[in-house]
Design an enzyme around this catalytic site. Sequence first.
Site, PDB file in Angstrom:
ATOM      1  N   LYS A 262      38.172  50.178  46.769  1.00  0.00           N
ATOM      2  CA  LYS A 262      38.082  49.673  45.467  1.00  0.00           C
ATOM      3  C   LYS A 262      37.235  48.222  45.546  1.00  0.00           C
ATOM      4  CE  LYS A 262      41.056  47.688  41.956  1.00  0.00           C
ATOM      5  NZ  LYS A 262      42.272  47.596  41.298  1.00  0.00           N
TER       6      LYS A 262
ATOM      7  N   LYS B  15      36.080  53.423  43.768  1.00  0.00           N
ATOM      8  CA  LYS B  15      36.003  52.498  42.500  1.00  0.00           C
ATOM      9  C   LYS B  15      35.051  51.376  42.503  1.00  0.00           C
ATOM     10  CE  LYS B  15      39.436  50.291  39.570  1.00  0.00           C
ATOM     11  NZ  LYS B  15      40.485  49.734  39.299  1.00  0.00           N
TER      12      LYS B  15
END
Length: 327
Positions: free
Chosen positions: A198, A251
């Site tokens: 992320k 992400k």
Amino acid sequence: MFPSLRLRRLRRHPQLRELVRETSLSPKDLILPLFVRHGRHQQIPIASMPGQYQLSVDRLAEEIREIDRQGIPAVILFGIPEKKDALGSDACSHSGIVQQAIQTIKEVNSSLLVITDVCFCEFTDHGHCGVVNEVAGQFDVENDATLELLQAQAISHAQAGAEMIAPSGMMDGMVESIRDGLDEAGFHHIPIMSYSAKYSSGFYGPFRDAAESAPQFGDRSTYQMDPANGNEALREVELDVGEGADILMVKPALSYLDIIRRVKETYPEIPLAAYNVSGEYAMVKAAAQNGWIDEKRVVLEILTSIRRAGADMILTYHAKDVARWLN
Ligand code: PBG
């Protein structure tokens, strides 16, 4: 070679194009994020995410029935609690906003998979993803103290009925710690979908309005990844695999298609999710509202590209639109 070989032959007939198509996109590949808030009779539009709302728990039932009717298999829940404090207590409380939402969803519908985001930024008054303390002379999120709280939050979600736990805080050791906690509490059957790679991204801007979770000072760059680093994503993923993650995630999605591809090539056997985040959604919506792009065409192209890069499933705010277009 040309002229005997002509690749346009396979593109002439629409049905033939479908037959030779290698990448598929279906509502069954999608997970819809939902924002659940305190209060009653609330359906508050999120200005920077047209078509998305903060819903109070009493408004959830209707929404859940519709999502299920559309053939979307799963939702991931984010909570906006009534009170925030330094440790984000609401996140671990059995009467917390997310716990209430899970129970409500399970009462109306038992087939939809309920995933919960496990993090603290929506629950802390400072807006950071864990326990903030002075670490080596600077204010920072204290990793190991946060792990204990993440464990408590995950167990509390499982007790309320969550069927998959998705830790998003980018703390070192979070998967192992949550796995241990869940197992000890008797939830060895509950999988973990880890936000493994992320990035510290400007594309989360609209989400922070939606979840009221913007950090009150500093930013998340001491825990989320540096966008300039691709190799490090593979180290993060390797750790999560070792700690027992069942599903991996990259992400954001669109600016990180290379990372999705590298993770899929390194771990082809492990299911991979990609999060098509709030800023990606907002850009498409804004351009479409101005009449500058064809929304349906662009959304389907973006999601197909994320699938082509290697994602098995996509978390996306477009899920209901896509289901409407494809069904
Ligand atoms: C919580 C969390 C965030 C997102 C998902 N989980 C926000 C953040 O890290 O600031 C972002 C999702 C999106 O932008 O759609 N840590």
